[in-house]
Every structure is written in C-alpha cells, then in structure tokens.
Design a protein around this motif. Sequence first.
Motif, mmCIF file in Angstrom:
data_model
loop_
_atom_site.group_PDB
_atom_site.id
_atom_site.type_symbol
_atom_site.label_atom_id
_atom_site.label_comp_id
_atom_site.label_asym_id
_atom_site.label_seq_id
_atom_site.Cartn_x
_atom_site.Cartn_y
_atom_site.Cartn_z
ATOM 1 N N GLY A 188 77.915 -6.607 90.262
ATOM 2 C CA GLY A 188 77.282 -6.737 88.962
ATOM 3 C C GLY A 188 77.954 -7.731 88.033
ATOM 4 O O GLY A 188 77.294 -8.474 87.305
ATOM 5 N N ALA A 189 79.261 -7.769 88.072
ATOM 6 C CA ALA A 189 80.007 -8.658 87.175
ATOM 7 C C ALA A 189 80.207 -10.047 87.767
ATOM 8 O O ALA A 189 80.619 -10.972 87.067
ATOM 9 C CB ALA A 189 81.363 -8.038 86.844
ATOM 10 N N ASN A 190 79.931 -10.183 89.060
ATOM 11 C CA ASN A 190 80.187 -11.452 89.740
ATOM 12 C C ASN A 190 78.966 -11.784 90.585
ATOM 13 O O ASN A 190 78.935 -11.554 91.782
ATOM 14 C CB ASN A 190 81.436 -11.332 90.624
ATOM 15 C CG ASN A 190 81.650 -12.564 91.470
ATOM 16 O OD1 ASN A 190 81.517 -13.674 90.991
ATOM 17 N ND2 ASN A 190 81.965 -12.360 92.743
ATOM 18 N N THR A 191 77.908 -12.281 89.935
ATOM 19 C CA THR A 191 76.655 -12.483 90.639
ATOM 20 C C THR A 191 76.420 -13.948 90.973
ATOM 21 O O THR A 191 76.598 -14.827 90.124
ATOM 22 C CB THR A 191 75.479 -11.945 89.820
ATOM 23 O OG1 THR A 191 74.258 -12.302 90.469
ATOM 24 C CG2 THR A 191 75.469 -12.504 88.395
ATOM 25 N N LEU A 192 76.038 -14.206 92.208
ATOM 26 C CA LEU A 192 75.743 -15.580 92.605
ATOM 27 C C LEU A 192 74.488 -16.106 91.914
ATOM 28 O O LEU A 192 74.308 -17.316 91.790
ATOM 29 C CB LEU A 192 75.566 -15.647 94.123
ATOM 30 C CG LEU A 192 76.784 -15.293 94.978
ATOM 31 C CD1 LEU A 192 76.443 -15.424 96.459
ATOM 32 C CD2 LEU A 192 77.984 -16.163 94.627
ATOM 33 N N ALA A 193 73.628 -15.205 91.444
ATOM 34 C CA ALA A 193 72.386 -15.636 90.799
ATOM 35 C C ALA A 193 72.627 -16.392 89.503
ATOM 36 O O ALA A 193 71.792 -17.190 89.078
ATOM 37 C CB ALA A 193 71.492 -14.419 90.527
ATOM 38 N N ALA A 194 73.784 -16.165 88.874
ATOM 39 C CA ALA A 194 74.075 -16.808 87.588
ATOM 40 C C ALA A 194 74.412 -18.282 87.736
ATOM 41 O O ALA A 194 74.332 -19.044 86.764
ATOM 42 C CB ALA A 194 75.218 -16.077 86.895
ATOM 43 N N GLY A 195 74.825 -18.687 88.926
ATOM 44 C CA GLY A 195 75.158 -20.094 89.152
ATOM 45 C C GLY A 195 76.451 -20.534 88.502
ATOM 46 O O GLY A 195 76.685 -21.738 88.338
ATOM 47 N N LYS A 196 77.311 -19.601 88.147
ATOM 48 C CA LYS A 196 78.574 -19.931 87.503
ATOM 49 C C LYS A 196 79.638 -20.232 88.549
ATOM 50 O O LYS A 196 79.827 -19.462 89.497
ATOM 51 C CB LYS A 196 79.029 -18.777 86.602
ATOM 52 C CG LYS A 196 78.092 -18.523 85.430
ATOM 53 C CD LYS A 196 78.618 -17.397 84.548
ATOM 54 C CE LYS A 196 77.703 -17.166 83.346
ATOM 55 N NZ LYS A 196 78.191 -16.070 82.483
ATOM 56 N N GLU A 197 80.351 -21.334 88.344
ATOM 57 C CA GLU A 197 81.326 -21.767 89.338
ATOM 58 C C GLU A 197 82.430 -20.743 89.540
ATOM 59 O O GLU A 197 82.910 -20.554 90.668
ATOM 60 C CB GLU A 197 81.929 -23.112 88.933
ATOM 61 C CG GLU A 197 82.724 -23.797 90.038
ATOM 62 C CD GLU A 197 81.870 -24.144 91.257
ATOM 63 O OE1 GLU A 197 82.401 -24.126 92.385
ATOM 64 O OE2 GLU A 197 80.666 -24.426 91.077
ATOM 65 N N VAL A 207 77.410 -9.178 102.815
ATOM 66 C CA VAL A 207 77.406 -9.842 101.510
ATOM 67 C C VAL A 207 76.255 -9.300 100.672
ATOM 68 O O VAL A 207 75.122 -9.195 101.150
ATOM 69 C CB VAL A 207 77.271 -11.369 101.654
ATOM 70 C CG1 VAL A 207 77.010 -12.028 100.295
ATOM 71 C CG2 VAL A 207 78.528 -11.964 102.283
ATOM 72 N N VAL A 208 76.547 -8.937 99.439
ATOM 73 C CA VAL A 208 75.545 -8.569 98.447
ATOM 74 C C VAL A 208 75.680 -9.561 97.299
ATOM 75 O O VAL A 208 76.733 -9.615 96.665
ATOM 76 C CB VAL A 208 75.748 -7.122 97.950
ATOM 77 C CG1 VAL A 208 74.720 -6.777 96.865
ATOM 78 C CG2 VAL A 208 75.656 -6.139 99.104
ATOM 79 N N PRO A 209 74.647 -10.369 97.016
ATOM 80 C CA PRO A 209 74.809 -11.444 96.022
ATOM 81 C C PRO A 209 75.058 -10.984 94.593
ATOM 82 O O PRO A 209 75.469 -11.780 93.762
ATOM 83 C CB PRO A 209 73.474 -12.199 96.110
ATOM 84 C CG PRO A 209 72.946 -11.877 97.464
ATOM 85 C CD PRO A 209 73.376 -10.471 97.729
ATOM 86 N N GLY A 210 74.809 -9.728 94.283
ATOM 87 C CA GLY A 210 75.062 -9.236 92.931
ATOM 88 C C GLY A 210 73.777 -8.949 92.174
ATOM 89 O O GLY A 210 72.695 -8.827 92.744
ATOM 90 N N ASP A 211 73.892 -8.853 90.846
ATOM 91 C CA ASP A 211 72.763 -8.483 89.997
ATOM 92 C C ASP A 211 71.925 -9.695 89.593
ATOM 93 O O ASP A 211 72.339 -10.844 89.756
ATOM 94 C CB ASP A 211 73.273 -7.799 88.727
ATOM 95 C CG ASP A 211 73.756 -6.379 88.977
ATOM 96 O OD1 ASP A 211 73.667 -5.911 90.127
ATOM 97 O OD2 ASP A 211 74.237 -5.739 88.015
ATOM 98 N N TYR A 212 70.758 -9.387 89.042
ATOM 99 C CA TYR A 212 69.951 -10.435 88.414
ATOM 100 C C TYR A 212 70.713 -11.070 87.256
ATOM 101 O O TYR A 212 71.490 -10.395 86.569
ATOM 102 C CB TYR A 212 68.660 -9.854 87.840
ATOM 103 C CG TYR A 212 67.585 -9.569 88.849
ATOM 104 C CD1 TYR A 212 66.831 -10.594 89.407
ATOM 105 C CD2 TYR A 212 67.292 -8.253 89.226
ATOM 106 C CE1 TYR A 212 65.818 -10.334 90.312
ATOM 107 C CE2 TYR A 212 66.289 -7.979 90.141
ATOM 108 C CZ TYR A 212 65.560 -9.024 90.675
ATOM 109 O OH TYR A 212 64.559 -8.763 91.586
ATOM 110 N N ASP A 271 68.642 -3.364 89.082
ATOM 111 C CA ASP A 271 69.383 -4.521 88.561
ATOM 112 C C ASP A 271 69.823 -5.476 89.665
ATOM 113 O O ASP A 271 70.169 -6.623 89.384
ATOM 114 C CB ASP A 271 70.609 -4.056 87.779
ATOM 115 C CG ASP A 271 70.243 -3.360 86.474
ATOM 116 O OD1 ASP A 271 69.207 -3.746 85.880
ATOM 117 O OD2 ASP A 271 70.959 -2.435 86.070
ATOM 118 N N LEU A 272 69.841 -5.014 90.914
ATOM 119 C CA LEU A 272 70.299 -5.851 92.016
ATOM 120 C C LEU A 272 69.313 -6.984 92.276
ATOM 121 O O LEU A 272 68.094 -6.769 92.339
ATOM 122 C CB LEU A 272 70.469 -5.013 93.278
ATOM 123 C CG LEU A 272 71.693 -4.081 93.286
ATOM 124 C CD1 LEU A 272 71.514 -2.994 94.321
ATOM 125 C CD2 LEU A 272 72.955 -4.878 93.547
#
Length: 308
Positions: free
Chosen positions: A114-123, A150-155, A196-197
């Motif tokens: 949830g705190a580290n989601t690949l969907a956010a696109g943050k480096e 691997v679970v990519p994280g939240d929206y 939220d996932l």
Amino acid sequence: MKRSDFLKNSSLLVGASLFSNGLSAKEQAVQGMEDQAANQPFRLNYAPHQGMFSASAGKNFLDEIQYMYDLGFRGIEDNGMPSRSVEEQKKVGELLAKLGMVMGVFVVPKGGNGANTLAAGKEEHVDIFLKGCKESVEIAKRCNAKHVTVVPGDYARNLPIGVQTANVVEGLRRGAEIFEPHGITMVLEPLSDTPDLFLRFTDQTYEICKAVNSPSCKILYDVYHQQKNEGNLIPLMDMCWSEIGYIQVGDNPGRKEPTTGEINYKNLFKWLYNKGYKGIVGMEHGMSQRGKEGEQALVKAYREVDSF
C-alpha cells in the motif's frame, strides 16, 4: 507333543494373529494396498507450507519437509523465506534437492504494498522494488526457487487507470531484467483482500504480462482470490493460460482446504492435469481442523480431489 499336534496348534496361532484385527485376508490385502497408495506422490504437485503438519512432525521446518515428502507431497511454499537466515535457506535448498522436491514461491521483499505502489510511477518506489528483486535472486539460489511472488501495490487514485497500468508495466519490465538471466519468474498475484489493490483480475494481469513481454513475468492464479473476485474459473484460466505460470488454491468461503467450500476442486484439478500443467499447486490456505486430526483431514481432502 506330537508333530501333527504341533503343526495344528501353530496353524491356529497364525490364523489368530492374521485375523485378530477382525479383518478377513481379502480386507487386509485391500487395506494394505490403500496404505501403500496413501504415501505415493499425488497426480499434481501440491505444495504445503510450514505449520500444516507441525502437530505430527514438530516445529522444525526441515523435519516437517521430510514428513511432507513421506505423505506424498513433492513441493513446498514458503512466503517468509526472505526472513530466514542464510544458513536455513541453504539447508532447505539442500534437503529439497536430496528429496527431489520443488521449492515454490516466496514473496519478493517489499515487492509492492500500500505504501510502495508501482502504479504511482515514483522512482523511490521502483527502487525499493528493484532492491527486493536483487535480494530475491540470491535467496532463490540458496533454496532452489524458480518463482517469486510480486504484488504491485495499491491504486494511485490521483492518476488515470491507463497511466497507472503503464507505470506498473514499466516497473515490472525493470524487475524482469533482473530475473531473466537467472531463469527466475516473478508471478503477479491479483488479490481479493481489499478493493484498494491495483491488481485484482485475471484479464487485467494477463494484459500486463503481455505488455511486459518477458518469460520472467507471469500470472500467479490463486483460485480462492479469483473465485471471490470474478468466478468463471476454468474459462478465464483457459483464455489467459499462456501467461499463467503458477497456481495456488484455497476453498471459498473460509479459505480452508478443498472440499470445505463451494469450489469443485476435483474437476478443476482434472482440468489442470489434462491441460498438461506440471508446476506447483500451492496450498495457500488454512485448515478446517486443528491438531493431528486436522492434518489427517487435510491429506484426506487432497487425496479425494486428486482422485480424478
């Protein structure tokens, strides 16, 4: 004592010992065949995890793995493998190799949450993920693992869904570049735990794997989660089969062993077998009963659904 009387008495004793348990010779033969079959390998490679047989085998993981083997299991899973010591990881790998067993998935450290989601696109999030991928390679070498979860994280709900999907694809491509040279496959798991996932559906995961376009990025199809999220299990699996790299199971409702819920696992396992699936079927569920009785019920359930 006359020789004839001795032979007569001996025959009576042997007969008494044979049938003292109340079973005829035919019944004993059938029972012996059933006992022998009970320890044979299953038709599919069902993989328990630590704790499923601790009442019988004790709390030492290596002892439990040996016990699983003796019951006919030929694989294991261990989500928490990264938290084990290097020495223990090596011992698990060595024992599995000795027994001819297969190591299933473990979870990539901080592979997306949830705190580290690949969907956010943050480096900074991608960096954490890639660090976990590199650590996973070394862990996999020690325990002979070929699949990692691997679970990519939240929206990231402030971004359009297409942008989020592209961010996830880009992050996973970079992860695949780490795993490919080592023959390790990260399997993406769509979950039902919370809306939220980001990753929840089979076709969504299929689309992402196609976009990543790597043998090191496939679907972890957990039957329990997908029964909750979408149902229509076999048709959706068939449509997305080329990208499914790993199977996990649990009955629904309750997430216990097969035969405790509504899913027709005997039919589903027959379909997997006929499909030619040779990989692990991870026993990603709890147990309906505790103690040794619960462990016996667990094995009985798997023998039942494996008898297709």
